[in-house]
Scaffold this motif. Structure first.
Motif, PDB file in Angstrom:
ATOM      1  N   ASN A  46      87.803   2.835   4.166  1.00 57.86           N
ATOM      2  CA  ASN A  46      88.599   1.983   5.064  1.00 57.86           C
ATOM      3  C   ASN A  46      90.029   2.493   5.230  1.00 57.86           C
ATOM      4  OD1 ASN A  46      86.558   0.027   5.600  1.00 57.86           O
ATOM      5  ND2 ASN A  46      86.902  -0.843   3.553  1.00 57.86           N
ATOM      6  N   THR A  47      90.291   3.701   4.747  1.00 59.69           N
ATOM      7  CA  THR A  47      91.639   4.271   4.814  1.00 59.69           C
ATOM      8  C   THR A  47      91.859   4.981   6.149  1.00 59.69           C
ATOM      9  OG1 THR A  47      91.681   4.606   2.418  1.00 59.69           O
ATOM     10  CG2 THR A  47      93.212   5.925   3.732  1.00 59.69           C
ATOM     11  N   LEU A  48      93.053   4.811   6.697  1.00 56.26           N
ATOM     12  CA  LEU A  48      93.448   5.604   7.863  1.00 56.26           C
ATOM     13  C   LEU A  48      93.991   6.937   7.364  1.00 56.26           C
ATOM     14  CD1 LEU A  48      95.478   3.050  10.060  1.00 56.26           C
ATOM     15  CD2 LEU A  48      93.035   3.490  10.072  1.00 56.26           C
ATOM     16  N   ILE A  49      93.422   8.019   7.818  1.00 55.64           N
ATOM     17  CA  ILE A  49      93.912   9.339   7.445  1.00 55.64           C
ATOM     18  C   ILE A  49      94.541   9.975   8.675  1.00 55.64           C
ATOM     19  CG2 ILE A  49      93.281  11.646   6.651  1.00 55.64           C
ATOM     20  CD1 ILE A  49      91.250  10.418   4.837  1.00 55.64           C
ATOM     21  N   ILE A  50      95.822  10.340   8.538  1.00 53.42           N
ATOM     22  CA  ILE A  50      96.597  10.826   9.682  1.00 53.42           C
ATOM     23  C   ILE A  50      97.134  12.227   9.375  1.00 53.42           C
ATOM     24  CG2 ILE A  50      98.536  10.362  11.222  1.00 53.42           C
ATOM     25  CD1 ILE A  50      98.269   7.415  10.551  1.00 53.42           C
ATOM     26  N   PRO A  51      96.510  13.265   9.943  1.00 50.71           N
ATOM     27  CA  PRO A  51      97.014  14.634   9.738  1.00 50.71           C
ATOM     28  C   PRO A  51      98.182  14.926  10.674  1.00 50.71           C
ATOM     29  CG  PRO A  51      95.022  14.687  11.067  1.00 50.71           C
ATOM     30  CD  PRO A  51      95.266  13.240  10.706  1.00 50.71           C
ATOM     31  N   LEU A  52      99.181  15.666  10.178  1.00 48.49           N
ATOM     32  CA  LEU A  52     100.405  15.926  10.936  1.00 48.49           C
ATOM     33  C   LEU A  52     100.616  17.420  11.219  1.00 48.49           C
ATOM     34  CD1 LEU A  52     102.785  13.562   8.907  1.00 48.49           C
ATOM     35  CD2 LEU A  52     101.550  13.022  11.011  1.00 48.49           C
ATOM     36  N   GLN A  53      99.536  18.187  11.179  1.00 44.61           N
ATOM     37  CA  GLN A  53      99.674  19.640  11.306  1.00 44.61           C
ATOM     38  C   GLN A  53      99.945  20.085  12.743  1.00 44.61           C
ATOM     39  OE1 GLN A  53      97.202  18.133   9.399  1.00 44.61           O
ATOM     40  NE2 GLN A  53      98.519  18.604   7.655  1.00 44.61           N
ATOM     41  N   ASN A  54     100.582  21.258  12.869  1.00 49.85           N
ATOM     42  CA  ASN A  54     100.671  21.921  14.166  1.00 49.85           C
ATOM     43  C   ASN A  54      99.300  22.471  14.544  1.00 49.85           C
ATOM     44  OD1 ASN A  54     103.469  21.550  14.540  1.00 49.85           O
ATOM     45  ND2 ASN A  54     103.955  23.367  13.329  1.00 49.85           N
ATOM     46  N   GLY A  55      99.165  22.850  15.813  1.00 51.56           N
ATOM     47  CA  GLY A  55      97.903  23.425  16.256  1.00 51.56           C
ATOM     48  C   GLY A  55      96.905  22.367  16.683  1.00 51.56           C
ATOM     49  N   LEU A  56      95.649  22.803  16.824  1.00 49.03           N
ATOM     50  CA  LEU A  56      94.627  21.957  17.439  1.00 49.03           C
ATOM     51  C   LEU A  56      93.480  21.580  16.510  1.00 49.03           C
ATOM     52  CD1 LEU A  56      94.260  24.140  20.679  1.00 49.03           C
ATOM     53  CD2 LEU A  56      95.734  22.137  20.406  1.00 49.03           C
ATOM     54  N   SER A  57      93.430  22.137  15.304  1.00 51.30           N
ATOM     55  CA  SER A  57      92.186  22.097  14.534  1.00 51.30           C
ATOM     56  C   SER A  57      92.148  21.111  13.371  1.00 51.30           C
ATOM     57  CB  SER A  57      91.891  23.500  13.987  1.00 51.30           C
ATOM     58  OG  SER A  57      92.939  23.930  13.120  1.00 51.30           O
ATOM     59  N   SER A  58      93.222  20.393  13.094  1.00 54.68           N
ATOM     60  CA  SER A  58      93.274  19.605  11.857  1.00 54.68           C
ATOM     61  C   SER A  58      92.212  18.504  11.804  1.00 54.68           C
ATOM     62  CB  SER A  58      94.673  19.013  11.656  1.00 54.68           C
ATOM     63  OG  SER A  58      95.052  18.240  12.772  1.00 54.68           O
ATOM     64  N   LYS A  59      92.029  17.759  12.877  1.00 58.08           N
ATOM     65  CA  LYS A  59      91.036  16.682  12.867  1.00 58.08           C
ATOM     66  C   LYS A  59      89.628  17.250  12.684  1.00 58.08           C
ATOM     67  CE  LYS A  59      91.110  13.148  15.542  1.00 58.08           C
ATOM     68  NZ  LYS A  59      91.106  12.294  16.749  1.00 58.08           N
ATOM     69  N   LYS A  60      89.365  18.354  13.346  1.00 52.82           N
ATOM     70  CA  LYS A  60      88.053  18.996  13.249  1.00 52.82           C
ATOM     71  C   LYS A  60      87.759  19.432  11.813  1.00 52.82           C
ATOM     72  CE  LYS A  60      85.417  22.853  15.280  1.00 52.82           C
ATOM     73  NZ  LYS A  60      85.283  23.732  14.118  1.00 52.82           N
ATOM     74  N   ILE A  61      88.751  20.027  11.156  1.00 49.17           N
ATOM     75  CA  ILE A  61      88.582  20.479   9.777  1.00 49.17           C
ATOM     76  C   ILE A  61      88.301  19.292   8.854  1.00 49.17           C
ATOM     77  CG2 ILE A  61      89.782  21.512   7.794  1.00 49.17           C
ATOM     78  CD1 ILE A  61      91.268  23.292   9.831  1.00 49.17           C
ATOM     79  N   LEU A  62      89.056  18.212   9.026  1.00 54.76           N
ATOM     80  CA  LEU A  62      88.865  17.032   8.173  1.00 54.76           C
ATOM     81  C   LEU A  62      87.468  16.446   8.352  1.00 54.76           C
ATOM     82  CD1 LEU A  62      92.317  15.232   8.616  1.00 54.76           C
ATOM     83  CD2 LEU A  62      91.498  16.441   6.603  1.00 54.76           C
ATOM     84  N   LYS A  63      87.020  16.347   9.596  1.00 56.18           N
ATOM     85  CA  LYS A  63      85.702  15.765   9.857  1.00 56.18           C
ATOM     86  C   LYS A  63      84.583  16.622   9.274  1.00 56.18           C
ATOM     87  CE  LYS A  63      87.026  13.222  14.027  1.00 56.18           C
ATOM     88  NZ  LYS A  63      86.912  13.116  15.509  1.00 56.18           N
ATOM     89  N   GLU A  64      84.798  17.931   9.237  1.00 58.24           N
ATOM     90  CA  GLU A  64      83.777  18.842   8.720  1.00 58.24           C
ATOM     91  C   GLU A  64      83.690  18.829   7.196  1.00 58.24           C
ATOM     92  OE1 GLU A  64      84.788  22.640  10.311  1.00 58.24           O
ATOM     93  OE2 GLU A  64      83.843  22.292  12.263  1.00 58.24           O
ATOM     94  N   ILE A  65      84.828  18.643   6.508  1.00 64.19           N
ATOM     95  CA  ILE A  65      84.849  18.834   5.058  1.00 64.19           C
ATOM     96  C   ILE A  65      84.837  17.531   4.270  1.00 64.19           C
ATOM     97  CG2 ILE A  65      86.120  19.904   3.146  1.00 64.19           C
ATOM     98  CD1 ILE A  65      87.196  21.941   5.066  1.00 64.19           C
ATOM     99  N   LEU A  66      85.441  16.468   4.792  1.00 58.72           N
ATOM    100  CA  LEU A  66      85.423  15.197   4.049  1.00 58.72           C
ATOM    101  C   LEU A  66      83.989  14.702   3.924  1.00 58.72           C
ATOM    102  CD1 LEU A  66      88.523  13.307   5.514  1.00 58.72           C
ATOM    103  CD2 LEU A  66      88.337  14.483   3.311  1.00 58.72           C
ATOM    104  N   ASP A  67      83.589  14.298   2.731  1.00 64.12           N
ATOM    105  CA  ASP A  67      82.204  13.874   2.528  1.00 64.12           C
ATOM    106  C   ASP A  67      82.058  12.351   2.544  1.00 64.12           C
ATOM    107  OD1 ASP A  67      83.272  13.131   0.100  1.00 64.12           O
ATOM    108  OD2 ASP A  67      82.253  14.684  -1.077  1.00 64.12           O
ATOM    109  N   PHE A  68      83.025  11.653   3.155  1.00 63.50           N
ATOM    110  CA  PHE A  68      82.939  10.205   3.321  1.00 63.50           C
ATOM    111  C   PHE A  68      83.421   9.846   4.721  1.00 63.50           C
ATOM    112  CE2 PHE A  68      87.005  11.321   1.432  1.00 63.50           C
ATOM    113  CZ  PHE A  68      87.922  10.657   2.214  1.00 63.50           C
TER     114      PHE A  68
END
Length: 326
Positions: A46-68
């Motif tokens: 139920n946590t909001l996770i907010i990535p602040l990185q430059n570039g275009l790939s941060s959300k994609k990386i998180l969705k691929e690697i987080l196992d929850f």
């Protein structure tokens, strides 16, 4: 990610409302591993996770690697942030106080979650930071990427951002990099969102203005702390891996997929990677040293074209004024 101390986090409610990830893109995989480990003791679904990185790939990386499953909301830190104690590559020496160095807004992806609304209210009214809610966050990311193309130029110049952006030649290089990016975007039908005062598609033209005109037309763009540098300048100086592949390198990669040449961006990628290998800090290159002879000739023609258009507009303006007075 050791700075986060996630695995030592204690919370009696066994929950976390929001996690902001403020590392470099290259560190996201390690962050995800920490979060996966933390999720075993604290339920992060139920946590909001907010990535602040430059570039275009941060959300994609998180969705691929987080196992929850969790809610990942994109955000863009449109303004510069500096840690005044960032004077060594030893991250343990960093101060907990950071300073805002430029004036662009904080952009966050639209969502109806109440916690996000509360955060936006606090950020805007308590911290006095402009907040923009984006209904098309992907286009906002592409707009921010245009501005980040300057990071490499700043790192290579070794000059404070304000001084570098006040130089006609450095700005002209940035204009050409952005122009290449816009050509690539057009092939993908991407319409980048304006981040800051100048519409994205007008950035190349505005950046090629002579300094005397630019400082007036882009006054807000130059509202920068006198001692502010890009984060890539810090990375080069402290012998850290840069984000060049996620910034100018991303434009080059996208361009190759649609057969659009991006020679100015390619040149910056090459020079930054050379600086990384040398490990001698910023090479402090003058604008003419950044470009090959061929690119310098192209740059001069582009500047002349802009100067001609400006003179034409001035002539038409004077003609209209004279006509009205007669």
């Amino acid at each position: 990610t050791n700075l986060l101390n996630l695995n030592n986090y204690n919370n009696n409610n066994n929950s976390i409302d929001i996690i902001f990830i403020a590392t470099k893109v290259k560190d996201l995989k390690s962050v995800c591993q920490d979060l996966n480990q933390l999720n075993k003791s604290i339920n992060l679904s139920n946590t909001l996770i907010i990535p602040l990185q430059n570039g275009l790939s941060s959300k994609k990386i998180l969705k691929e690697i987080l196992d929850f499953n969790c809610l990942i909301i994109g955000a863009i830190v449109g303004f510069g942030v500096v840690n005044p104690s960032n004077s060594s590559s030893n991250s343990s020496s960093l101060s907990t106080i950071y300073y805002r160095t430029t004036s662009n807004p904080f952009v966050i992806e639209y969502n109806t979650d109440l916690r996000l609304k509360q955060f936006c209210f606090y950020f805007k009214h308590k911290l006095n930071v402009d907040i923009e809610i984006s209904n098309d966050f992907t286009c906002a990311q592409y707009g921010k990427l245009l501005l980040n193309l300057n990071n490499a130029i700043n790192a290579l110049s070794g000059l404070p951002l304000k001084q570098q952006l006040s130089d006609d030649q450095y700005r002209a290089i940035l204009a050409s990099c952005i122009e290449e990016a816009l050509n690539v975007y057009s092939k993908y039908n991407i319409n980048p969102t304006k981040i800051g005062a100048i519409p994205s598609k007008l950035l190349p033209f505005a950046l090629r203005f002579p300094k005397i005109i630019f400082v007036i037309a882009a006054k807000k763009l130059l509202q920068i702390d006198e001692n502010a540098y890009s984060s890539m300048y810090d990375d080069i100086n402290f012998n850290r891996e840069t984000e060049i592949d996620e910034l100018n390198g991303e434009i080059v990669r996208l361009g190759k997929e649609v057969n659009v040449e991006c020679q100015f961006n390619e040149r910056l990628v090459y020079l930054i990677k050379q600086a990384e290998k040398m490990s001698n800090g910023s090479p402090k290159l003058k604008a003419e040293q950044i470009l090959t002879t061929n690119l310098q000739e192209r740059l001069s023609k582009q500047i002349l074209k802009t100067d001609f258009i400006i003179l034409l507009f001035l002539f038409l303006f004077l003609f209209i004024c004279l006509f009205i007075l007669m």
